[in-house]
Design an enzyme around this catalytic site. Structure first.
Site, mmCIF file in Angstrom:
data_model
loop_
_atom_site.group_PDB
_atom_site.id
_atom_site.type_symbol
_atom_site.label_atom_id
_atom_site.label_comp_id
_atom_site.label_asym_id
_atom_site.label_seq_id
_atom_site.Cartn_x
_atom_site.Cartn_y
_atom_site.Cartn_z
ATOM 1 N N LEU A 12 25.019 -31.497 -46.928
ATOM 2 C CA LEU A 12 25.841 -31.685 -48.202
ATOM 3 C C LEU A 12 25.417 -30.332 -48.878
ATOM 4 C CD1 LEU A 12 26.297 -35.241 -49.109
ATOM 5 C CD2 LEU A 12 27.901 -33.613 -47.980
ATOM 6 N N GLN A 67 14.734 -29.045 -35.831
ATOM 7 C CA GLN A 67 15.583 -29.462 -37.062
ATOM 8 C C GLN A 67 15.940 -28.248 -38.128
ATOM 9 O OE1 GLN A 67 14.303 -32.450 -40.514
ATOM 10 N NE2 GLN A 67 14.139 -33.241 -38.386
ATOM 11 N N GLU A 94 29.381 -44.067 -48.896
ATOM 12 C CA GLU A 94 30.623 -43.489 -48.809
ATOM 13 C C GLU A 94 30.359 -42.157 -47.646
ATOM 14 O OE1 GLU A 94 30.893 -40.712 -52.576
ATOM 15 O OE2 GLU A 94 31.997 -38.970 -51.235
ATOM 16 N N GLN A 132 26.300 -43.709 -52.331
ATOM 17 C CA GLN A 132 26.261 -42.682 -51.716
ATOM 18 C C GLN A 132 26.311 -42.631 -50.172
ATOM 19 O OE1 GLN A 132 22.924 -40.256 -53.381
ATOM 20 N NE2 GLN A 132 23.946 -39.813 -55.038
ATOM 21 N N TRP A 150 13.401 -37.042 -47.938
ATOM 22 C CA TRP A 150 13.089 -35.710 -48.870
ATOM 23 C C TRP A 150 13.469 -36.241 -50.072
ATOM 24 C CZ3 TRP A 150 15.929 -30.851 -50.006
ATOM 25 C CH2 TRP A 150 15.374 -29.882 -50.563
ATOM 26 N N TYR A 156 6.427 -35.000 -47.726
ATOM 27 C CA TYR A 156 7.400 -35.636 -48.833
ATOM 28 C C TYR A 156 6.487 -36.448 -49.774
ATOM 29 C CZ TYR A 156 11.098 -34.247 -45.475
ATOM 30 O OH TYR A 156 11.787 -33.243 -44.730
ATOM 31 N N TRP A 196 19.431 -30.876 -41.047
ATOM 32 C CA TRP A 196 19.216 -31.262 -42.394
ATOM 33 C C TRP A 196 20.215 -30.734 -43.570
ATOM 34 C CZ3 TRP A 196 17.382 -27.594 -46.119
ATOM 35 C CH2 TRP A 196 16.419 -26.475 -45.721
#
Ligand code: NDP
Length: 320
Positions: A215, A183, A296, A293, A23, A56, A212
């Site tokens: 973060l 989801q 990490e 990212q 996305w 998307y 989903w």
């Protein structure tokens, strides 16, 4: 840093506890190389589930993912791909926009498979509930898609517990393919669906979860503490800006960072590890706009082993 695999609820299929989504990050031409790099790194780290949706980048995310899979040359048994339907990409028609009617679903799956260059997707989701189409019509169509072999399992996204149970019961009554997965959004700021509303569904119908925005679109990295960083999602997606720059939310992330410092990880890694530590979560779908990212966030796998009940209790207090 070993990847873990979990059953998708009661279904036989296993998904990597961390997966990778597309996305806002797959679509434009200049992003193709970056998407391929991220997918390669994800697969190498043991990720086997790649999430997508028709809407998307209006189908382009599927095209890019299909191209990436082809270029990377993965064997079909080594990965799962999903797609989802509701918003549609043809907004000039009453039958292919904000709907889960049979015609839209049956035609959309064929278009997705063309874009993905695949003969089946592994998971197909109803991206939102459609209050206008009877749930029974949608269940028959999703079941028929699975029966035709164009998708292997089906599920829902952001449906209520009642809607999911209604769909499951219709499938049970008519001996159709049942939904196996939901989801929902799940992160430190959004917990109630997964932890409260769905609590009976895990045992009653064996519901799996692919969750989903672990973060909260980047908020839980701590990078919005002093405003909107250049090139971030907060800069490009206007409707997320207020949420990302909320003072109280960013203060909580600062407190989360103190716990992360003690563990020796980043707040992003801690937030992902916390999400994955819920045993009802089959897979946490990561998003990344750059491979750094992703690298990490993948280290959350180590943090999962370090996260104690005492850490979780402190986190509960911060986000109470
Ligand atoms: P996150 O909440 O993890 O947000 C990901 C974004 O945060 C990245 O694109 C990046 O944005 C930023 N970010 C990630 N890691 C870091 C890091 N270590 N340091 C700094 N910034 C970082 O997940 P998404 O919201 O992207 O959701 C994940 C996936 O879930 C989606 O790709 C999609 O497949 C699925 N999804 C499903 C929905 C549904 O309705 N079913 C809805 C939304 C998502 P940037 O660099 O641009 O700031």
């Amino acid at each position: 840093m070993e990847m873990q695999y979990r059953r998708l609820g009661r279904a036989g299929i296993k998904v990597s506890v961390l997966s990778f989504g597309s996305w806002l990050t797959f679509g434009s031409q200049q992003e193709i190389a970056r998407s391929i790099e991220c997918m390669g790194a994800a697969h190498e780290a043991g990720i086997n589930f790649f999430d997508n949706a028709e809407v998307y980048a209006a189908g382009k995310a599927e095209t890019v993912m299909g191209q990436a899979i082809r270029e990377l040359g993965w064997p079909r048994h080594s990965y799962l791909v999903s797609t989802k339907y509701f918003w549609g990409i043809h907004r000039d028609t009453p039958n292919a926009f904000l709907t889960l009617n049979r015609k839209y679903l049956m035609e959309s799956i064929d278009k997705s498979l063309e874009r993905l260059q695949l003969d089946h997707v592994d998971l197909v989701y109803c991206h939102r509930p459609d209050p206008e189409t009877p749930i029974e019509e949608t269940v028959w169509a999703m079941s028929d898609i699975v029966a035709s072999g164009r998708a292997l399992y089906w599920g829902t996204s952001e449906w209520s517990a009642d809607e999911i149970r209604a769909a499951w019961l219709i499938a049970e009554q008519h001996h159709l393919r049942k939904p196996v997965v939901e989801q929902p959004e799940y992160n430190l700021f959004n917990r109630s669906k997964v932890e409260k509303e769905f609590s009976r569904l895990y045992d009653d119908i064996g519901l799996g979860l692919t969750t989903w925005s672990p973060l909260a679109s980047g908020l839980l990295t701590g990078k919005y503490a002093d405003g909107i960083p250049e090139g971030s999602r907060g800069e490009s997606v206007e409707w997320l800006r207020e949420m990302l720059t909320d003072r109280d939310a960013n203060a909580k992330v600062e407190d989360l960072k103190l716990v992360a410092d003690e563990i020796g990880c980043t707040p992003a890694q801690l937030a992902v590890a916390w999400t994955a530590s819920n045993p009802n979560v089959s897979s946490v779908i990561l998003g990344a706009s750059r491979v750094e990212q992703l690298q990490e966030n993948l280290k959350a796998l180590e943090v999962m082993g370090q996260l104690t009940e005492a850490h979780k209790a402190r986190i509960d207090t911060i986000f109470a």
